[in-house]
Design an enzyme around this catalytic site. Structure first.
Site, short mmCIF file in Angstrom:
data_model
loop_
_atom_site.label_atom_id
_atom_site.label_comp_id
_atom_site.label_asym_id
_atom_site.label_seq_id
_atom_site.Cartn_x
_atom_site.Cartn_y
_atom_site.Cartn_z
NE ARG A 100 -3.88 0.53 1.84
CZ ARG A 100 -5.10 0.51 2.39
NH1 ARG A 100 -5.36 1.18 3.48
NH2 ARG A 100 -6.07 -0.19 1.82
CG HIS A 127 -8.23 -0.21 -3.03
ND1 HIS A 127 -7.44 -1.29 -2.68
CD2 HIS A 127 -8.90 0.13 -1.88
CE1 HIS A 127 -7.62 -1.55 -1.40
NE2 HIS A 127 -8.49 -0.72 -0.89
CD GLN A 130 -12.61 -2.08 -1.28
OE1 GLN A 130 -11.86 -2.00 -0.32
NE2 GLN A 130 -13.85 -2.51 -1.15
CG ASP A 221 -13.62 5.86 -0.99
OD1 ASP A 221 -13.55 5.73 0.26
OD2 ASP A 221 -12.60 5.90 -1.72
CB CYS A 260 -14.11 0.78 -0.31
SG CYS A 260 -13.67 2.50 -0.11
NE ARG A 288 -10.43 -5.52 0.01
CZ ARG A 288 -9.58 -4.62 0.50
NH1 ARG A 288 -10.01 -3.64 1.25
NH2 ARG A 288 -8.30 -4.66 0.18
N1 CP Z 1 -11.21 -0.55 2.16
C1 CP Z 1 -9.95 -0.55 2.63
O1 CP Z 1 -8.98 -0.68 1.91
O2 CP Z 1 -9.87 -0.38 3.99
P1 CP Z 1 -8.52 -0.15 4.79
O3 CP Z 1 -7.99 1.20 4.40
O4 CP Z 1 -8.91 -0.21 6.24
O5 CP Z 1 -7.56 -1.24 4.42
N1 NVA Z 2 -10.01 6.45 -1.49
C1 NVA Z 2 -9.65 6.01 -0.17
C2 NVA Z 2 -9.85 4.54 -0.04
C3 NVA Z 2 -9.61 3.97 1.32
C4 NVA Z 2 -9.75 2.50 1.38
C5 NVA Z 2 -8.21 6.40 0.11
O1 NVA Z 2 -7.36 6.26 -0.77
O2 NVA Z 2 -7.96 6.86 1.22
#
Ligand code: CP
Ligand code: NVA
Length: 302
Positions: A100, A127, A130, A221, A260, A288
């Site tokens: 990430r 993502h 997801q 989101d 999400c 997930r």
């Molecule tokens: N949806 C998602 O990726 O959640 P987190 O940021 O908690 O991993």
């Molecule tokens: N768009 C959000 C998604 C979190 C899972 C971010 O990048 O923070």
């Protein structure tokens, strides 16, 4: 060797295979508990996470493998040593890199200099895992993915991009409703749109929220993504017409509501909707895990 960097690298058959495997793993997880015996992965996070971190760690465990969590929240990749050297080291020990990251470029570099599959666990642009869990959830609740009408409402971001990519490949119709200048990435859209045309489905971007009608799914989101320090309250006015509340759900005709997560209750979604009968957000979160198991099994055992 296969990576999951953007979601574009897999065919429709491969997506369907991952979705089917994930459903089988959800039904009878014990059947798969030696699939990654003796295999391991590095799970690297430059940003916070609840769902993604937990589900990737548990996915390795459930498949008989091991995931090593590397906390990079206090030291971005590439600072202590180059990303190339970091990748070259890890690839001597592990069978997969899950990352990430702030920049998509970091994942591309890990893949370029490494020798094992790299999985995108969220970047500024995508993502992908997801989105796979999202379409798995849609299949469970609506009964199909092809031809389903999905409305994404709010900020056009990494999650939106991945809904477009996976939706186009799987044959779903996806519209993003967002305020002006908050649309998803244009280059990703153009590429996904080419695929959508070939697959006989439609993806589009719309500012006018009054056109939100006749959808099967409504999805939102956060209005401010990780890495952007803008306080939510400063963008509230601009995004408020796109808040998923009971009125908007009714207007959309949607049968299910998705997010999400994490949710900012009272901002992009109200309590009444999030906790209401159409909300499938925790099924989505559960999926997930099953999707991550299927993705790891497919890429590591490729
Ligand atoms: N949806 C998602 O990726 O959640 P987190 O940021 O908690 O991993
Ligand atoms: N768009 C959000 C998604 C979190 C899972 C971010 O990048 O923070």
């Amino acid at each position: 060797m296969r990576h999951l960097l953007t979601g574009f690298e897999l065919s429709q058959d491969e997506y369907l295979d991952i979705l089917e495997t994930a459903a089988a793993m959800k039904k009878e997880p014990a059947k798969f508990n030696t699939v990654l015996a003796g295999r391991s992965g590095a799970i690297m996070f430059e940003k916070p996470s609840l769902r993604t971190r937990t589900t990737f760690e548990i996915a390795f465990y459930r498949l008989g493998g091991h995931g090593v969590y590397l906390d990079l929240q206090n030291g971005e990749l590439g600072k202590r040593e180059t990303i190339a050297d970091y990748s070259r080291n890890l690839c001597r020990w592990v069978d997969c890199l899950v990352g990430r990251v702030f920049s998509q470029r970091t994942l591309e570099e890990l893949a370029q200099y490494g020798s094992v599959p790299v999985v995108n666990a969220l970047s500024d642009l995508y993502h992908p895992a997801q989105a796979m869990a999202d379409y798995m959830t849609i299949k469970e609740h609506i009964g199909a993915i092809k031809g389903v009408k999905v409305a994404y409402v709010g900020d056009g971001n990494n999650v939106t991009n991945s809904l477009f990519v996976a939706g186009a490949i799987l044959g779903a119709n996806v519209t993003c409703f967002s305020p002006e200048n908050c649309s998803p990435d244009a280059a990703v859209f153009i590429k996904a749109n080419e695929i959508a045309k070939k697959n006989g489905c439609k993806i589009s971007v719309e500012n006018d929220i009054s056109k939100l009608k006749d959808f099967d799914v409504i999805y939102t989101d956060t209005w401010v993504s990780m890495g952007d320090n803008t306080p939510l309250d400063t963008v509230r006015k601009k995004y408020m017409p796109y808040q998923i509340n009971n009125n908007l759900v009714e207007q959309s005709g949607a049968k299910i509501v998705m997010h999400c997560l994490p949710a900012h209750r009272g901002y992009e979604i109200t309590d009444e909707v999030m906790d209401g009968p159409k909300s499938v957000v925790f099924d989505e979160a559960e999926n997930r895990l099953h999707i991550n198991m299927a993705v790891l099994a497919k890429l590591i055992n490729a």
